[in-house]
Design an enzyme around this catalytic site. Structure first.
Site, PDB file in Angstrom:
ATOM      1  N   GLY A  92      61.766  13.730 -93.717  1.00  0.00           N
ATOM      2  CA  GLY A  92      61.175  14.992 -94.160  1.00  0.00           C
ATOM      3  C   GLY A  92      62.233  16.082 -94.176  1.00  0.00           C
ATOM      4  CB  ALA A  93      62.000  19.705 -93.488  1.00  0.00           C
TER       5      ALA A  93
ATOM      6  CE  LYS B 284      63.379  23.138 -81.054  1.00  0.00           C
ATOM      7  NZ  LYS B 284      63.662  22.156 -82.078  1.00  0.00           N
TER       8      LYS B 284
ATOM      9  CG  ASN C 228      54.878  25.389 -83.222  1.00  0.00           C
ATOM     10  OD1 ASN C 228      54.887  25.225 -84.428  1.00  0.00           O
ATOM     11  ND2 ASN C 228      55.953  25.236 -82.494  1.00  0.00           N
TER      12      ASN C 228
HETATM   13  P1  NAD Z   1      58.264  17.222 -92.139  1.00  0.00           P
HETATM   14  O1  NAD Z   1      56.817  17.569 -92.123  1.00  0.00           O
HETATM   15  O2  NAD Z   1      59.122  17.872 -93.150  1.00  0.00           O
HETATM   16  O3  NAD Z   1      58.412  15.646 -92.316  1.00  0.00           O
HETATM   17  C1  NAD Z   1      57.833  14.762 -91.373  1.00  0.00           C
HETATM   18  C2  NAD Z   1      57.208  13.603 -92.136  1.00  0.00           C
HETATM   19  O4  NAD Z   1      56.054  14.080 -92.844  1.00  0.00           O
HETATM   20  C3  NAD Z   1      58.123  12.980 -93.168  1.00  0.00           C
HETATM   21  O5  NAD Z   1      57.891  11.595 -93.159  1.00  0.00           O
HETATM   22  C4  NAD Z   1      57.661  13.605 -94.464  1.00  0.00           C
HETATM   23  O6  NAD Z   1      57.926  12.812 -95.600  1.00  0.00           O
HETATM   24  C5  NAD Z   1      56.164  13.724 -94.222  1.00  0.00           C
HETATM   25  N1  NAD Z   1      55.553  14.774 -95.028  1.00  0.00           N
HETATM   26  C6  NAD Z   1      55.925  16.084 -95.077  1.00  0.00           C
HETATM   27  N2  NAD Z   1      55.117  16.765 -95.934  1.00  0.00           N
HETATM   28  C7  NAD Z   1      54.222  15.855 -96.420  1.00  0.00           C
HETATM   29  C8  NAD Z   1      53.142  15.952 -97.336  1.00  0.00           C
HETATM   30  N3  NAD Z   1      52.801  17.110 -97.921  1.00  0.00           N
HETATM   31  N4  NAD Z   1      52.449  14.832 -97.605  1.00  0.00           N
HETATM   32  C9  NAD Z   1      52.760  13.656 -97.019  1.00  0.00           C
HETATM   33  N5  NAD Z   1      53.780  13.508 -96.124  1.00  0.00           N
HETATM   34  C10 NAD Z   1      54.495  14.593 -95.834  1.00  0.00           C
HETATM   35  O7  NAD Z   1      58.797  17.416 -90.655  1.00  0.00           O
HETATM   36  P2  NAD Z   1      60.180  18.020 -90.143  1.00  0.00           P
HETATM   37  O8  NAD Z   1      60.138  19.487 -90.266  1.00  0.00           O
HETATM   38  O9  NAD Z   1      61.305  17.260 -90.747  1.00  0.00           O
HETATM   39  O10 NAD Z   1      60.076  17.700 -88.597  1.00  0.00           O
HETATM   40  C11 NAD Z   1      60.353  16.415 -88.058  1.00  0.00           C
HETATM   41  C12 NAD Z   1      60.417  16.570 -86.541  1.00  0.00           C
HETATM   42  O11 NAD Z   1      61.519  17.429 -86.216  1.00  0.00           O
HETATM   43  C13 NAD Z   1      59.178  17.240 -85.937  1.00  0.00           C
HETATM   44  O12 NAD Z   1      58.963  16.733 -84.645  1.00  0.00           O
HETATM   45  C14 NAD Z   1      59.588  18.703 -85.844  1.00  0.00           C
HETATM   46  O13 NAD Z   1      58.864  19.401 -84.851  1.00  0.00           O
HETATM   47  C15 NAD Z   1      61.050  18.540 -85.465  1.00  0.00           C
HETATM   48  N6  NAD Z   1      61.901  19.691 -85.797  1.00  0.00           N
HETATM   49  C16 NAD Z   1      61.844  20.230 -87.058  1.00  0.00           C
HETATM   50  C17 NAD Z   1      62.667  21.308 -87.348  1.00  0.00           C
HETATM   51  C18 NAD Z   1      62.670  21.932 -88.724  1.00  0.00           C
HETATM   52  O14 NAD Z   1      63.244  23.017 -88.879  1.00  0.00           O
HETATM   53  N7  NAD Z   1      62.101  21.303 -89.756  1.00  0.00           N
HETATM   54  C19 NAD Z   1      63.523  21.824 -86.370  1.00  0.00           C
HETATM   55  C20 NAD Z   1      63.570  21.208 -85.126  1.00  0.00           C
HETATM   56  C21 NAD Z   1      62.749  20.129 -84.851  1.00  0.00           C
END
Ligand code: NAD
Length: 307
Positions: A9-10, A183, A191
């Site tokens: 994901g992101a 954290k 959140n």
């Molecule tokens: P994300 O939601 O972008 O992605 C996580 C998963 O969800 C991925 O497999 C993605 O493909 C899926 N997903 C996202 N949107 C979707 C949608 N609309 N439909 C179907 N699937 C979807 O999550 P993230 O932000 O990458 O976070 C991953 C982990 O890292 C989490 O535990 C988060 O708390 C942590 N984290 C994130 C950040 C940040 O800035 N993004 C920072 C520090 C820690």
């Protein structure tokens, strides 16, 4: 190094791009069909604050489509998806594979321990950030760092070197659990409260009793931490919160839980306030604020899903 990013994901995509740029053999593993299709056909678009963007070609597949063995798996699913992801990627994990978890929240290591030996587990916490704009596109801003620790004394030199070659600013910690709880403390305030108050971080900072509410939540986390043998420095968390709440730092940012609720997705609440409330119950410590916040967020999840 052969690296799989499980949860592309992101943040997984941002970390994957950085590792690929450093010359590592990187693939993404994910389950979101539209995102996978967009990346595999048009590349992953990474946009920066100045509006510039670049495309990166990293193969992304569902767990079933991946073959081969990996030196390192970086787990970056949302926390509720971690168990399922580990089940799905089991055929890709050998005894030599090391697994680093960077997802937020508590309980990730316990979940990993159901699937792999403790020798393979690396616990981590990161300050890198990233936003998913649309399938196949992320927006990145600023820099970050990673703290990590092998939970059973395994040699993680090669992993740390790979992360640092990629500019990920990785540092071995001798107490990563404390950093993870720190954290999680911040996330357990920002959140749920931004969701429940329908505010972004800067707006939450204008609430007259915002810091009192934070203290109610954090005092309980401190008591639970004492019972679990984890030192929780409430003043240090409050100080980080005060900095984040400054409009120039938080800007118009909505925490990920707010975005998950808007998207009708399940949140990470059970791995934040919900985890602390559960530990409280197990240790006969009252955690009314964390328990209530958890129940309210679950109610909000249900309401948004029905809408
Ligand atoms: P994300 O939601 O972008 O992605 C996580 C998963 O969800 C991925 O497999 C993605 O493909 C899926 N997903 C996202 N949107 C979707 C949608 N609309 N439909 C179907 N699937 C979807 O999550 P993230 O932000 O990458 O976070 C991953 C982990 O890292 C989490 O535990 C988060 O708390 C942590 N984290 C994130 C950040 C940040 O800035 N993004 C920072 C520090 C820690």
């Amino acid at each position: 190094m052969k690296i799989a990013i499980a949860g592309f994901g992101a943040l997984g995509a941002r970390v994957g791009v950085m590792l690929q740029r450093a010359g590592h053999d990187v693939i993404g593993i994910d389950g979101w069909a539209a995102h996978i299709a967009a990346i595999n056909t048009k590349g992953l678009t990474v946009t920066e604050d100045d509006g510039s963007s670049k495309k990166y070609f990293i193969p992304v597949m569902t767990p079933k489509e991946v073959t081969g063995e990996f030196d390192l798996v970086i787990l970056l699913t949302k926390t509720p998806q971690l168990d399922r992801m580990l089940t799905d990627i089991q055929p890709l994990i050998t005894k030599q594979t090391q697994l680093l978890v960077l997802s937020n929240g508590l309980g990730n290591v316990e979940v990993m321990a159901k699937h792999v030996s403790s020798q393979q587990i690396i616990a981590g916490v990161t300050l890198w950030t990233s936003d998913l704009v649309q399938p196949g596109e992320i927006h990145v801003t600023g820099t970050g760092s990673i703290k990590l620790q092998a939970i059973d004394h395994a040699d993680i030199t090669a992993v740390v070197t790979a992360l640092n070659e990629a500019g990920l600013n990785a540092e071995v910690s001798d107490n990563v659990v404390e950093a993870i709880w720190h954290k999680a403390g911040i996330n357990s305030v920002l959140n749920p409260l931004t969701v429940l108050l329908d505010a972004n971080i800067a707006e939450f900072g204008t609430a007259g009793n915002g810091m009192d509410l934070a203290l109610n939540i954090l005092d309980e986390i401190k008591q639970v931490g004492d019972a679990a043998g984890v030192n929780v420095d409430v003043n240090s968390i409050l100080s980080d919160l005060s900095n984040l709440l400054k409009p120039e730092n938080a800007g118009n940012h909505y925490p990920s839980m707010y975005q998950d609720i808007q998207a009708g997705k399940r949140t990470e609440i059970d791995f934040l306030n919900g985890y602390f409330a559960k530990l409280g119950r197990e240790n006969h410590i009252a955690t009314p604020f964390n328990a209530l916040v958890t129940r309210l967020i679950h109610a909000k999840e249900d309401i948004e899903r029905v809408k």
